[in-house]
Write an enzyme that holds these catalytic residues in place. Structure first.
Site, PDB file in Angstrom:
ATOM      1  N   ARG A  68       0.853  -1.201   0.000  1.00  0.00           N
ATOM      2  CA  ARG A  68       0.000   0.000   0.000  1.00  0.00           C
ATOM      3  C   ARG A  68       0.883   1.243   0.000  1.00  0.00           C
ATOM      4  O   ARG A  68       1.670   1.456   0.903  1.00  0.00           O
ATOM      5  CB  ARG A  68      -0.909   0.012   1.226  1.00  0.00           C
ATOM      6  CG  ARG A  68      -1.767   1.261   1.293  1.00  0.00           C
ATOM      7  CD  ARG A  68      -2.591   1.315   2.558  1.00  0.00           C
ATOM      8  NE  ARG A  68      -3.719   0.407   2.521  1.00  0.00           N
ATOM      9  CZ  ARG A  68      -4.463   0.109   3.593  1.00  0.00           C
ATOM     10  NH1 ARG A  68      -4.174   0.635   4.764  1.00  0.00           N
ATOM     11  NH2 ARG A  68      -5.482  -0.709   3.495  1.00  0.00           N
ATOM     12  N   ARG A 182      -4.626   3.903  17.227  1.00  0.00           N
ATOM     13  CA  ARG A 182      -5.380   3.229  16.158  1.00  0.00           C
ATOM     14  C   ARG A 182      -5.087   3.947  14.849  1.00  0.00           C
ATOM     15  O   ARG A 182      -4.379   4.955  14.826  1.00  0.00           O
ATOM     16  CB  ARG A 182      -6.880   3.338  16.514  1.00  0.00           C
ATOM     17  CG  ARG A 182      -7.799   2.286  15.908  1.00  0.00           C
ATOM     18  CD  ARG A 182      -7.532   0.914  16.453  1.00  0.00           C
ATOM     19  NE  ARG A 182      -8.599  -0.029  16.121  1.00  0.00           N
ATOM     20  CZ  ARG A 182      -8.711  -0.710  14.990  1.00  0.00           C
ATOM     21  NH1 ARG A 182      -7.871  -0.507  13.995  1.00  0.00           N
ATOM     22  NH2 ARG A 182      -9.690  -1.595  14.826  1.00  0.00           N
ATOM     23  N   LYS A 183      -5.689   3.465  13.749  1.00  0.00           N
ATOM     24  CA  LYS A 183      -5.517   4.156  12.474  1.00  0.00           C
ATOM     25  C   LYS A 183      -6.072   5.578  12.546  1.00  0.00           C
ATOM     26  O   LYS A 183      -6.865   5.897  13.456  1.00  0.00           O
ATOM     27  CB  LYS A 183      -6.211   3.384  11.357  1.00  0.00           C
ATOM     28  CG  LYS A 183      -7.719   3.407  11.447  1.00  0.00           C
ATOM     29  CD  LYS A 183      -8.388   2.586  10.353  1.00  0.00           C
ATOM     30  CE  LYS A 183      -8.229   3.186   8.981  1.00  0.00           C
ATOM     31  NZ  LYS A 183      -9.199   2.571   8.008  1.00  0.00           N
ATOM     32  N   GLY A 437     -16.878  -5.666   1.869  1.00  0.00           N
ATOM     33  CA  GLY A 437     -16.944  -7.109   2.113  1.00  0.00           C
ATOM     34  C   GLY A 437     -17.196  -7.530   3.539  1.00  0.00           C
ATOM     35  O   GLY A 437     -17.451  -8.706   3.814  1.00  0.00           O
ATOM     36  N   CYS A 442     -14.549  -0.503   4.556  1.00  0.00           N
ATOM     37  CA  CYS A 442     -13.553   0.133   3.687  1.00  0.00           C
ATOM     38  C   CYS A 442     -14.189   0.681   2.409  1.00  0.00           C
ATOM     39  O   CYS A 442     -13.711   1.656   1.846  1.00  0.00           O
ATOM     40  CB  CYS A 442     -12.462  -0.860   3.312  1.00  0.00           C
ATOM     41  SG  CYS A 442     -11.680  -1.626   4.730  1.00  0.00           S
ATOM     42  N   GLY A 443     -15.247   0.049   1.945  1.00  0.00           N
ATOM     43  CA  GLY A 443     -15.941   0.509   0.729  1.00  0.00           C
ATOM     44  C   GLY A 443     -16.990   1.565   1.020  1.00  0.00           C
ATOM     45  O   GLY A 443     -17.751   1.936   0.130  1.00  0.00           O
TER      46      GLY A 443
HETATM   47 FE1  SRM Z   1      -9.756  -0.499   5.181  1.00  0.00          FE
HETATM   48  C1  SRM Z   1      -8.601  -2.829   7.318  1.00  0.00           C
HETATM   49  C2  SRM Z   1      -8.548  -2.263   2.621  1.00  0.00           C
HETATM   50  C3  SRM Z   1     -10.221   2.175   3.215  1.00  0.00           C
HETATM   51  C4  SRM Z   1     -11.789   0.863   7.563  1.00  0.00           C
HETATM   52  N1  SRM Z   1      -8.687  -2.228   5.022  1.00  0.00           N
HETATM   53  C5  SRM Z   1      -8.288  -3.029   6.047  1.00  0.00           C
HETATM   54  C6  SRM Z   1      -7.336  -4.109   5.593  1.00  0.00           C
HETATM   55  C7  SRM Z   1      -5.948  -3.581   5.760  1.00  0.00           C
HETATM   56  C8  SRM Z   1      -7.487  -5.425   6.347  1.00  0.00           C
HETATM   57  C9  SRM Z   1      -6.452  -6.448   5.956  1.00  0.00           C
HETATM   58  O1  SRM Z   1      -5.354  -6.452   6.524  1.00  0.00           O
HETATM   59  O2  SRM Z   1      -6.730  -7.246   5.078  1.00  0.00           O
HETATM   60  C10 SRM Z   1      -7.778  -4.191   4.107  1.00  0.00           C
HETATM   61  C11 SRM Z   1      -6.718  -4.623   3.116  1.00  0.00           C
HETATM   62  C12 SRM Z   1      -7.356  -5.492   2.049  1.00  0.00           C
HETATM   63  C13 SRM Z   1      -6.573  -5.501   0.767  1.00  0.00           C
HETATM   64  O3  SRM Z   1      -5.845  -6.504   0.515  1.00  0.00           O
HETATM   65  O4  SRM Z   1      -6.719  -4.587  -0.017  1.00  0.00           O
HETATM   66  C14 SRM Z   1      -8.358  -2.815   3.894  1.00  0.00           C
HETATM   67  N2  SRM Z   1      -9.329  -0.091   3.318  1.00  0.00           N
HETATM   68  C15 SRM Z   1      -8.941  -0.977   2.374  1.00  0.00           C
HETATM   69  C16 SRM Z   1      -8.988  -0.371   0.988  1.00  0.00           C
HETATM   70  C17 SRM Z   1      -7.908  -0.904   0.057  1.00  0.00           C
HETATM   71  C18 SRM Z   1     -10.382  -0.617   0.384  1.00  0.00           C
HETATM   72  C19 SRM Z   1     -10.464  -0.326  -1.111  1.00  0.00           C
HETATM   73  O5  SRM Z   1     -10.649  -1.296  -1.857  1.00  0.00           O
HETATM   74  O6  SRM Z   1     -10.311   0.815  -1.509  1.00  0.00           O
HETATM   75  C20 SRM Z   1      -8.875   1.116   1.354  1.00  0.00           C
HETATM   76  C21 SRM Z   1      -7.450   1.575   1.460  1.00  0.00           C
HETATM   77  C22 SRM Z   1      -7.352   3.035   1.765  1.00  0.00           C
HETATM   78  C23 SRM Z   1      -5.927   3.536   1.743  1.00  0.00           C
HETATM   79  O7  SRM Z   1      -5.457   3.807   0.643  1.00  0.00           O
HETATM   80  O8  SRM Z   1      -5.318   3.616   2.808  1.00  0.00           O
HETATM   81  C24 SRM Z   1      -9.517   1.111   2.739  1.00  0.00           C
HETATM   82  N3  SRM Z   1     -10.738   1.226   5.407  1.00  0.00           N
HETATM   83  C25 SRM Z   1     -10.904   2.162   4.424  1.00  0.00           C
HETATM   84  C26 SRM Z   1     -11.914   3.105   4.813  1.00  0.00           C
HETATM   85  C27 SRM Z   1     -12.488   4.208   3.929  1.00  0.00           C
HETATM   86  C28 SRM Z   1     -11.882   5.559   4.121  1.00  0.00           C
HETATM   87  O9  SRM Z   1     -10.801   5.714   4.715  1.00  0.00           O
HETATM   88  O10 SRM Z   1     -12.517   6.495   3.654  1.00  0.00           O
HETATM   89  C29 SRM Z   1     -12.355   2.717   6.068  1.00  0.00           C
HETATM   90  C30 SRM Z   1     -13.483   3.358   6.898  1.00  0.00           C
HETATM   91  C31 SRM Z   1     -13.119   4.721   7.377  1.00  0.00           C
HETATM   92  C32 SRM Z   1     -12.346   4.715   8.650  1.00  0.00           C
HETATM   93  O11 SRM Z   1     -11.305   4.073   8.740  1.00  0.00           O
HETATM   94  O12 SRM Z   1     -12.779   5.403   9.579  1.00  0.00           O
HETATM   95  C33 SRM Z   1     -11.612   1.542   6.432  1.00  0.00           C
HETATM   96  N4  SRM Z   1     -10.106  -0.917   7.175  1.00  0.00           N
HETATM   97  C34 SRM Z   1     -11.021  -0.281   7.965  1.00  0.00           C
HETATM   98  C35 SRM Z   1     -11.079  -0.925   9.231  1.00  0.00           C
HETATM   99  C36 SRM Z   1     -11.964  -0.526  10.432  1.00  0.00           C
HETATM  100  C37 SRM Z   1     -11.266   0.506  11.264  1.00  0.00           C
HETATM  101  C38 SRM Z   1     -11.741   0.582  12.675  1.00  0.00           C
HETATM  102  O13 SRM Z   1     -11.554   1.655  13.304  1.00  0.00           O
HETATM  103  O14 SRM Z   1     -12.240  -0.401  13.218  1.00  0.00           O
HETATM  104  C39 SRM Z   1     -10.170  -2.000   9.174  1.00  0.00           C
HETATM  105  C40 SRM Z   1      -9.852  -3.009  10.292  1.00  0.00           C
HETATM  106  C41 SRM Z   1      -8.887  -2.479  11.289  1.00  0.00           C
HETATM  107  O15 SRM Z   1      -8.236  -1.447  11.093  1.00  0.00           O
HETATM  108  O16 SRM Z   1      -8.770  -3.140  12.319  1.00  0.00           O
HETATM  109  C42 SRM Z   1      -9.589  -1.962   7.873  1.00  0.00           C
HETATM  110 FE1  SF4 Z   2     -13.639  -5.829   5.053  1.00  0.00          FE
HETATM  111 FE2  SF4 Z   2     -12.077  -3.806   4.323  1.00  0.00          FE
HETATM  112 FE3  SF4 Z   2     -11.423  -6.310   3.682  1.00  0.00          FE
HETATM  113 FE4  SF4 Z   2     -13.448  -5.087   2.463  1.00  0.00          FE
HETATM  114  S1  SF4 Z   2     -11.275  -4.553   2.349  1.00  0.00           S
HETATM  115  S2  SF4 Z   2     -13.473  -7.147   3.224  1.00  0.00           S
HETATM  116  S3  SF4 Z   2     -14.349  -3.938   4.183  1.00  0.00           S
HETATM  117  S4  SF4 Z   2     -11.530  -5.392   5.735  1.00  0.00           S
END
Ligand code: SRM
Ligand code: SF4
Length: 513
Positions: A68, A182-183, A437, A442-443
């Site tokens: 990333r 946290r993030k 998903g 994240c979506g």
């Molecule tokens: Fe996300 C975790 C993908 C935007 C909330 N997110 C993850 C992980 C890293 C989990 C993992 O290790 O597998 C996912 C990686 C999957 C992969 O192989 O791609 C993942 N998040 C994504 C992306 C790639 C989704 C997409 O297809 O676009 C986005 C990457 C953004 C970036 O460039 O950094 C992405 N994630 C978001 C957003 C949307 C936003 O930021 O507008 C959110 C909700 C907003 C927020 O964070 O407040 C989001 N992701 C989470 C969470 C829940 C956070 C929480 O406070 O609980 C997790 C799980 C965690 O962090 O424990 C998570």
């Molecule tokens: Fe869940 Fe984020 Fe993975 Fe999508 S990319 S399946 S919302 S953790």
């Protein structure tokens, strides 16, 4: 006893491993780990600490990693795009890239042994992946048409870059901000249409006039998590669009780092601290670190437009030039399409390629006399400026193909259903469908007209993939989060269920014949 004191006593397991060794420390150990081979790396290093460098092992595809990046304000140049294309192309079928919902790029199929070389290549074109995962500040978003939009209020490009440089020490890594509770998400909006979804960020800057001077009102605490989703609330602060933005980010991050709740990881995002203290106390603590009295917020912001999607041809503020927004279905790119984007940006534009939070691309600085030639390029048939209605606004998270949190497959299914419904229905208004998903969101299903969140359910005695349906998300001016309206609809029933929603709630008409 305050909850902060409790937090210090009862650390969750993530806090423990961070205290043992900071995630960023893995940077110094990388060469050694590569020699060791990924299979024998300590589990916490492999699954957690490597994410401080943006390296995500994907247990769904063992031995293949996701990288990333950080793409400040979503802006890349053609040289950078070529380097990224070359990196993934070496992995054949496994190599691909995604535009993320934070205007960013993720590379897939990466082999661990190649990472030192990949990091060298990234550095040569001024790209970094540092601090892009885990308890760090994510990619900082900014108006995708900054510096191009004739109605822009503030050009966000330099501000975003400066905030990133402060947080990451110019991309080398900065221990000051690598152990947040946290993030953390930051967005800077400079246009009138809230193109960055300000309301869902931990810190958002939105344009506002105070006593006739243009600056930013500041919002704090917006976030989504499986447990809870909240829109950001006003900090009652206004800053000028200069170094003050950087310093306020530094102050808020410092307060969050030093006082954020660390006992329960489900209650560690910034909003929980703000609620624990109350916004007044929070503002006071931030002000103390900021070191100057914070001005109170302007009475209103200047977000007064509906959100644009930037697809299509749009005149720029620079006479004779247009920017062209391309629809990249669910944000997925191949090495070949990335090389082609780089070429088109050089031949027709100024070499820039921009990502949007809708997982699409913008090519700026196309001289108007070259528009026709650009539009007839083969890539523009695939990444079209005139996509069908539902495909146009479709957003999807990664889903089960690569993400081990996923409860359903997303991207492929999202595209197939959208294409089929576009064939079947006539829609007179855009309908934004977002897929995610799992409940991590994240979506961003809560910002969509129709949001679909993966889950499982039972059907005919079998466990099947399903979605919860969200509706009512409003973006742009007066943004509002959508809420769940239906639970656990089996994915196989979804085409009909969505068709009914589109007909009943969005005036779609079923094609005759
Ligand atoms: Fe996300 C975790 C993908 C935007 C909330 N997110 C993850 C992980 C890293 C989990 C993992 O290790 O597998 C996912 C990686 C999957 C992969 O192989 O791609 C993942 N998040 C994504 C992306 C790639 C989704 C997409 O297809 O676009 C986005 C990457 C953004 C970036 O460039 O950094 C992405 N994630 C978001 C957003 C949307 C936003 O930021 O507008 C959110 C909700 C907003 C927020 O964070 O407040 C989001 N992701 C989470 C969470 C829940 C956070 C929480 O406070 O609980 C997790 C799980 C965690 O962090 O424990 C998570
Ligand atoms: Fe869940 Fe984020 Fe993975 Fe999508 S990319 S399946 S919302 S953790």
């Amino acid at each position: 006893m305050t909850s902060t004191v409790v937090a210090e006593k009862k650390l969750n397991k993530f806090e423990k491993f961070k205290a043992e060794k900071d995630g960023l420390a893995i940077k110094e150990e990388l060469q050694e780990l590569v020699q060791q081979g990924w299979e024998s790396i300590d589990k916490t290093d492999l699954e957690q600490r490597l994410k401080w460098l943006g390296i995500f092992h994907r247990p769904v595809t063992p031995g293949k990693f996701m990288l990333r990046l950080r793409v400040p304000n979503g802006i890349l140049n053609s040289r950078q795009m070529r380097v990224l294309a070359k990196i993934i192309q070496q992995y054949g079928e496994d190599g691909s890239a995604d535009i993320t919902t934070r205007q960013n790029i993720q590379l897939r199929g990466i082999r661990f042994e190649d990472i030192p070389d990949i990091f060298q290549q990234l550095k040569q074109v001024n790209l970094t992946s540092v601090q892009s995962g885990m308890d760090n500040v994510r990619n900082i978003t900014g108006s995708p048409v900054a510096g191009l939009d004739s109605n822009e209020l503030i050009d966000t490009r330099e501000l975003v870059q400066n905030v990133q440089n402060m947080i990451t020490n110019g991309g080398d890594g900065n221990y000051a901000f690598t152990n947040l509770p946290r993030k953390f998400n930051i967005a800077i909006e400079g246009g009138r249409d809230n193109a960055v979804h300000a309301e869902i960020n931990d810190i958002a800057f939105v344009p506002a006039y105070r006593e006739g001077i243009l600056g930013f009102n500041v919002l704090v605490g917006g976030f989504f998590s499986a447990k809870r989703c909240e829109a950001a609330i006003p900090l009652n602060a206004w800053v000028e669009p200069n170094q003050q933005v950087v310093e306020l980010c530094r102050a808020i991050l410092t307060v969050y780092r030093d006082h954020g709740l660390r006992a329960n990881r489900q209650k560690a995002r910034l909003m929980w601290l703000i609620e624990d203290w109350g916004i007044e106390k929070f503002r006071g603590e931030v002000e103390a670190v900021y070191g100057h009295p914070l001005l109170t917020a302007a009475s209103e912001d200047v977000i007064d437009w509906e959100k644009r999607d930037h697809i299509g041809v749009h005149p720029q503020q620079q006479d004779g030039y247009s920017y062209v927004g391309l629809n990249v279905p669910v944000g997925r790119l191949s090495g070949e399409t990335m090389f082609e984007l780089a070429r088109l940006a050089e031949v027709y534009g100024n070499g820039e390629i921009r990502c949007t939070v809708e997982q699409n691309m913008i090519l700026p600085y196309i001289a108007n006399e070259n528009l026709e030639a650009l539009l007839s390029e083969p890539l523009l048939q695939e990444f079209t400026i005139a996509p069908s209605s539902l495909v146009r606004s479709l957003v999807s998270c990664t889903g089960a193909k690569y993400c081990n949190f996923a409860l359903v497959e997303t991207k492929q299914r999202a595209l197939k259903i959208a294409e089929e419904l576009d064939q079947k229905l006539n829609l007179s208004q855009p309908v934004r469908i977002h897929w995610t998903g799992c409940p991590n969101s994240c979506g961003q299903p809560q910002v969509a007209d129709i949001g679909l969140m993966g889950t499982k359910t039972r059907k005919d005695g079998q466990t099947v993939e399903a979605v919860d349906i969200y509706m009512g998300g409003k973006v742009g001016k007066d943004a509002k989060l959508g809420t769940r309206v239906q639970k656990a609809v089996p994915c196989e029933d979804l085409p009909q269920v969505l068709q009914d929603i589109l007909v009943n709630d969005f005036g779609a008409e079923v094609n005759q014949g």
